[in-house]
Design an enzyme around this catalytic site. Structure first.
Site, PDB file in Angstrom:
ATOM      1  N   ASP A   1       0.855  -1.185   0.000  1.00 37.53           N
ATOM      2  CA  ASP A   1       0.000   0.000   0.000  1.00 37.53           C
ATOM      3  C   ASP A   1       0.895   1.240   0.000  1.00 37.53           C
ATOM      4  OD1 ASP A   1       0.927   0.329   2.617  1.00 37.53           O
ATOM      5  OD2 ASP A   1      -0.945  -0.338   3.537  1.00 37.53           O
ATOM      6  N   PHE A   2       0.320   2.384   0.204  1.00 40.15           N
ATOM      7  CA  PHE A   2       1.078   3.636   0.129  1.00 40.15           C
ATOM      8  C   PHE A   2       2.191   3.737   1.169  1.00 40.15           C
ATOM      9  CE2 PHE A   2      -2.297   4.278   3.128  1.00 40.15           C
ATOM     10  CZ  PHE A   2      -1.714   5.028   4.140  1.00 40.15           C
TER      11      PHE A   2
END
Length: 156
Positions: free
Chosen positions: A36-37
């Site tokens: 994810d980020f």
């Protein structure tokens, strides 16, 4: 430079992993697309890692998805996941080398019950219990052939 688990990874494991006395072992690396980020593996990606472990376990045990879909066993067959229970204990990050261990706990009729562990350097990060079944093209359950039961159950 950081190790990222390479030193603890088994040497020369083939692309499809290896059969063990208790089941199957598969090694994967975490890529940017798995995260994810924040650089942590996105929770749904663990399902994909587990799927790779189960699929390659089947392949090495002599059961190929393409042969099932082509009707090699008398009719077109499909594997389906009926139920899955997941316990997240830790997080993997980009560049980690992960080990997926898969064992068959039981085969009953059309269903197979498997336990999977995903670990990094011996630390279990995610555990899963999986109930899968083999069904016909129309969705009707089909019994596991006897030779499959023997191929999937632990040998030790």
């Amino acid at each position: 430079m950081a190790d990222h688990g390479e030193s603890g990874a088994p040497d020369a494991i083939p692309l499809a992993g290896v059969l063990t006395s208790t089941g199957h072992r598969h090694v994967v690396r975490v890529y940017y697309a798995d995260t994810d980020f924040s650089g942590v593996v996105y929770h749904a990606r663990y399902l994909e890692f587990f799927e790779r472990g189960r699929s390659d376990f089947l392949r090495l045990a002599g059961v190929h998805h393409t042969e099932l879909a082509d009707g090699k066993h008398g009719e077109k067959l499909v594997w389906v996941v009926r139920r899955m229970e997941i316990d997240f204990k830790g997080s993997a990050r980009i560049d980690d080398v992960l080990t997926i261990d898969t064992i068959t706990e039981n085969v009953s009729g059309a269903r197979i019950f498997m336990a999977q562990k995903l670990s990094r350097d011996g630390q279990v990060l995610v555990e899963a219990k999986v109930e899968a079944a083999i069904v016909s093209e129309s969705g009707r359950p089909r019994r596991f052939p006897k030779e499959w039961v023997e191929a999937f159950m632990p040998q030790g």
